[in-house]
Design an enzyme around this catalytic site. Structure first.
Site, PDB file in Angstrom:
ATOM      1  N   TYR A  61      -0.523  -3.490 -11.885  1.00 36.65           N
ATOM      2  CA  TYR A  61      -2.072  -3.740 -12.206  1.00 36.65           C
ATOM      3  C   TYR A  61      -2.376  -3.348 -13.637  1.00 36.65           C
ATOM      4  CZ  TYR A  61      -1.505  -4.141  -7.259  1.00 36.65           C
ATOM      5  OH  TYR A  61      -1.198  -4.579  -5.984  1.00 36.65           O
TER       6      TYR A  61
ATOM      7  N   GLY B 144       0.801  -1.230   0.013  1.00 41.96           N
ATOM      8  CA  GLY B 144      -0.036   0.102  -0.048  1.00 41.96           C
ATOM      9  C   GLY B 144       0.882   1.257   0.020  1.00 41.96           C
TER      10      GLY B 144
ATOM     11  N   PRO C 280       4.958  -5.048  -0.787  1.00 43.52           N
ATOM     12  CA  PRO C 280       4.653  -3.877  -1.630  1.00 43.52           C
ATOM     13  C   PRO C 280       4.419  -4.554  -3.045  1.00 43.52           C
ATOM     14  CG  PRO C 280       7.179  -4.097  -1.119  1.00 43.52           C
ATOM     15  CD  PRO C 280       6.257  -4.851  -0.342  1.00 43.52           C
ATOM     16  N   GLY C 281       3.427  -3.875  -3.801  1.00 40.88           N
ATOM     17  CA  GLY C 281       3.219  -4.201  -5.057  1.00 40.88           C
ATOM     18  C   GLY C 281       3.613  -2.869  -5.914  1.00 40.88           C
TER      19      GLY C 281
ATOM     20  N   CYS D  72     -15.170  -0.941 -27.630  1.00 43.19           N
ATOM     21  CA  CYS D  72     -16.565  -0.701 -27.694  1.00 43.19           C
ATOM     22  C   CYS D  72     -17.309  -0.607 -26.352  1.00 43.19           C
ATOM     23  CB  CYS D  72     -17.360  -1.336 -28.753  1.00 43.19           C
ATOM     24  SG  CYS D  72     -17.021  -1.034 -30.431  1.00 43.19           S
TER      25      CYS D  72
HETATM   26  C1  LIG Z   1      -2.494  -6.278  -3.397  1.00 46.88           C
HETATM   27  C2  LIG Z   1      -1.945  -6.552  -2.227  1.00 46.88           C
HETATM   28  C3  LIG Z   1      -0.608  -6.245  -1.777  1.00 46.88           C
HETATM   29  C4  LIG Z   1      -0.041  -4.977  -2.680  1.00 46.88           C
HETATM   30  O1  LIG Z   1      -0.609  -3.812  -2.571  1.00 46.88           O
HETATM   31  P1  LIG Z   1       0.120  -2.561  -3.229  1.00 46.88           P
HETATM   32  O2  LIG Z   1      -0.815  -1.376  -3.034  1.00 46.88           O
HETATM   33  O3  LIG Z   1       0.263  -2.884  -4.645  1.00 46.88           O
HETATM   34  O4  LIG Z   1       1.367  -2.211  -2.557  1.00 46.88           O
HETATM   35  C5  LIG Z   1       0.141  -6.702  -0.686  1.00 46.88           C
HETATM   36  N1  LIG Z   1      -0.584  -7.664   0.060  1.00 46.88           N
HETATM   37  C6  LIG Z   1      -1.904  -8.136   0.011  1.00 46.88           C
HETATM   38  C7  LIG Z   1      -2.273  -9.109   0.887  1.00 46.88           C
HETATM   39  C8  LIG Z   1      -2.343  -7.651  -1.296  1.00 46.88           C
HETATM   40  O5  LIG Z   1      -3.839  -8.231  -1.451  1.00 46.88           O
END
Ligand SMILES: *Cc1c(COP(=O)(O)O)cnc(C)c1O
Length: 410
Positions: A365, A227, A269-270, A337
């Site tokens: 994403y 997050g 982190p993603g 469309c």
């Molecule tokens: C999606 C997710 C993340 C990553 O969230 P980001 O906003 O991309 O950092 C981490 N932990 C869990 C369990 C998630 O579902």
């Protein structure tokens, strides 16, 4: 992306040349940037025992996962398929955290057999786990602290009506189940959502977790989820990682002292690791003046990048084919469309048919949420690493659209 030597470039490579070499639409990832994001996080938390568990779902190409392994992260997986992807690229099961939500117990059993850590997300699942394994398999428990991260309910998953985690209000019930089955709880987890502005939000979640943790005597780690926010538009606040690192580390050390054991601190982190590394290169098919605006219709859409339509996400757009000349206001839309506005009312260097536009912050994403809607092909993916370009996913072909469809005669 920088404008040097008469071109927009990443690692010295001109984006227009990449577009020509591989075609568009094309996802381009800067691998060096990914490694530097991993290192920024490591440095911010250098005073504590940090484990980074990259959120596979953000960008799950196996070569990106391999790059993460090389950079020294572990993995967070949210499906058994993601667990298998991580194992496929050589992660040890002990480096993988499986955080399922509303999956069948059979899938959890499969993950246990593969040897990964399970993050349990409901009381019925905890009971089911207890019945099957008792205390023989260590587990993590996902708690919902009821914090609304960043105020956007679409991406916040820790609030009161969220389906994720076990409510912090049910802790008493959790302890009854843990005792009844002799469960071995070695980790506690919170993930409040994908829009954390500053240290304060994190600390709010942390304090709740610290308090809950005092009643679990066998912990090895606390997991604060993902997050961290990155800047999507000019003037956006991004997480000040140094500040978060210093404040959260200090609070964590204080907790460990009172807990009587130096625990590991985990993050998942993603976005923070891969959002800014990615661009989606598209080509302008048509420039269409209307009474309200001038549309630029491009050879992509919500089938390739759904974030603008799904989350009202802002993505910067640059006309990388034009280095000079007048700027005009455009609304960039896709060829699907369906209303698929990628970016509204943006100032771009005058767009002509055939120009290549770069859509920024498309690493997280982006491809991983893409589809074949309108029976369109998904883009190719290219990784730039150490000054070289690697094709890491071929562009789909029409045969892929027919694949798995069964032609029956009736
Ligand atoms: C999606 C997710 C993340 C990553 O969230 P980001 O906003 O991309 O950092 C981490 N932990 C869990 C369990 C998630 O579902």
């Amino acid at each position: 992306m920088e404008l040097t030597d008469h071109a927009y470039r990443i690692q010295g490579m001109a984006l227009t040349e990449l577009a020509q070499k591989y075609g568009t639409p094309l996802y381009v990832y800067d691998g060096d940037k990914i490694v530097s994001q991993v290192n920024t996080l490591k440095e911010a938390f250098s005073g504590v025992k940090l484990k980074i568990k990259y959120a596979t779902k953000a960008l799950s190409n196996v070569n990106i996962l391999r790059l993460m392994k090389r950079a020294g992260t572990g993995m967070d997986a949210v499906s058994i398929e993601e667990v298998r992807l991580c194992l496929h690229v050589g992660f040890d099961p002990s480096e993988i955290m499986y955080t399922p939500n509303c999956v069948s117990f059979a899938e959890i059993q499969e993950a246990v057999e593969l040897g990964v850590m399970i993050n349990i997300d409901s009381i019925p699942m905890l009971e089911h786990f207890g019945t099957t394994y008792g205390g023989s398999v260590p587990i993590c428990i996902r708690l919902n602290p009821h914090i609304l991260a960043g105020g956007n309910a679409k991406i916040s998953v820790g609030h009161i009506d969220s389906k994720f985690g076990i409510s912090i209000l049910q802790l008493k019930h959790v302890h009854k189940v843990v005792e009844a089955y002799g469960l071995r709880v070695v980790g506690l987890h919170v993930h409040t959502g994908s829009d954390i502005l500053d240290a304060e939000v994190f600390l709010k979640g942390a304090e709740i977790l610290f308090e809950a943790a005092t009643e679990f005597p066998n912990l090895d780690f606390l997991d604060f989820g993902g997050g961290f926010k990155v800047a999507y538009k000019p003037g956006d606040i991004s997480t000040d990682m140094k500040d978060v690192g210093a404040k959260v580390s200090a609070a964590f050390q204080r907790f460990c002292t009172s807990y009587g054991k130096e625990l590991e601190i985990w993050f998942e982190p993603g976005k923070f690791l891969v959002s800014e590394c990615g661009l989606l290169l598209v080509t302008a098919n048509v420039v269409k003046p209307t009474p309200a605006t001038t549309f630029v219709g491009v050879n992509s859409g919500l089938n390739h990048l759904i974030r603008p339509m799904m989350y009202d996400a802002y993505h910067g757009v640059v006309n990388v084919s034009r280095l000079a000349g007048p700027e005009r206001i455009y609304t960039i839309v896709g060829y699907i469309c369906e209303t698929d506005t990628i970016a509204a009312d943006r100032k771009l260097r005058e767009v002509q048919e055939g120009d290549v536009l770069a859509i920024k912050n498309a690493g997280a994403y982006g491809f991983s949420m893409s589809s074949n809607y309108n029976s369109r092909l998904r883009p190719a993916e290219v990784l730039l690493f150490g000054g070289k370009d690697y094709l890491i996913r071929e562009r789909e072909t029409f045969a892929d659209i027919l694949r798995h469809q069964v032609d029956v005669s009736f």
